[in-house]
Design an enzyme around this catalytic site. Structure first.
Site, PDB file in Angstrom:
ATOM      1  CB  SER A 136      14.921 -39.766  -8.219  1.00 24.24           C
ATOM      2  OG  SER A 136      14.988 -39.004  -7.033  1.00 24.24           O
ATOM      3  CE1 TYR A 149      12.682 -35.785 -11.348  1.00 19.87           C
ATOM      4  CE2 TYR A 149      12.637 -36.571  -9.078  1.00 19.87           C
ATOM      5  CZ  TYR A 149      13.251 -36.523 -10.325  1.00 19.87           C
ATOM      6  OH  TYR A 149      14.419 -37.219 -10.535  1.00 19.87           O
TER       7      TYR A 149
END
Length: 279
Positions: A136, A149
């Protein structure tokens, strides 16, 4: 031309689903994973001779080992491994319990690491292959409210960057894909949040939580275009180590690079003085 065999985790929806479809349309064969037997059976009945679905929970190492044995017995090779399965998680660091942290890391980091390690012997024997790690833009730059995360993807990027150097002489390629916001279920049904909220973080982590609710279904990224971009880089002789996807991802990476460069420049004198000097 021999069909390539792709192993893609998490193809029930989003980027994984689009990538599986793109790979099939391009004439390659997909081995994809679902966590639900009913979904896997439905996929298999609809894609005979083009793909096959397995039930796999990447947080369970024994299921990963079983998947490898199935592939070795039925196909004997694998050309592209795509570690796509995982989930998003929001919450301030202090709000997040250790159990929640472990759940995030089991799926996003340990599952990816185990899968990668498990498939490396096949790639080494073949002297070739391509590993695609779906990270990401949050695997390169951290955001308040997204720290756990971020940490799980930072860990993936860390071992993957080292691994790329270890396997390059063996003819094996590796690319870390860093999407920005895409119109998938990442911010919807696949998104988890810390059970605890603390009022002191309402203007930092709290803002991020609310933002994720608002952007769901309105993100800039097109998962079908992302899937085509990922497919295309597997045809390159020298694919990139990192592939940001989307305008926001580009802004994120540039912002981080500029921030790091500023710190290096502004505090270079301190860094240079922290060494032994001959007297």
């Amino acid at each position: 031309m021999v069909k390539r065999i792709w192993f893609i985790t998490g193809i029930s929806s989003g980027l994984g689903k689009c990538l599986a479809q793109t790979v099939m349309e391009q004439g390659d064969f997909v081995i994809g994973t679902f966590r639900n037997q009913i979904q896997a059976d439905s996929f298999n009945s609809s894609h005979k001779d083009k793909a096959i679905a397995l039930v796999l929970d990447i947080s369970k190492p024994e299921q990963i080992d079983n998947a490898l044995q199935f592939i070795k017995q039925k196909f004997g090779r694998i050309n592209v491994l795509v570690n796509n399965a995982g989930f998003g998680f929001a919450g301030a660091i202090e709000e997040t319990s250790m159990e929640e942290v472990r759940n995030v890391f089991e799926a996003n980091f340990f599952g990816t690491l185990k899968l990668t390690q498990t498939f490396l012997p096949i790639f080494r024997e073949q002297k070739g292959g391509h590993i695609i790690q779906i990270s990401s833009h949050g695997g390169f730059k951290a955001f308040a409210g997204f720290g756990i995360y971020n940490a799980s993807n930072f860990a993936v990027e860390g071992f993957s960057e080292a691994l790329s150097q270890e396997i390059a002489p063996l003819g094996i390629k590796l690319t870390i894909v860093e999407p920005g916001p895409f119109r998938t279920e990442f911010a919807g049904t696949s998104f988890h949040q810390a059970n605890v909220t603390i009022n002191d973080y309402v203007n930092t982590a709290g803002v991020f939580r609310e933002k994720m609710k608002l952007v769901n279904g309105r993100q800039e990224g097109d998962p079908e275009k992302a899937a085509k971009a990922i497919y295309d880089i597997t045809n390159l002789d020298k694919p990139p180590l990192r592939l940001p996807l989307g305008k926001i991802a580009l802004l994120t990476l540039r912002s981080k690079l500029e921030s790091v460069q500023a710190d290096v420049d502004d505090y270079r004198h301190i860094a240079e003085n922290a060494v032994f000097c001959e007297r």
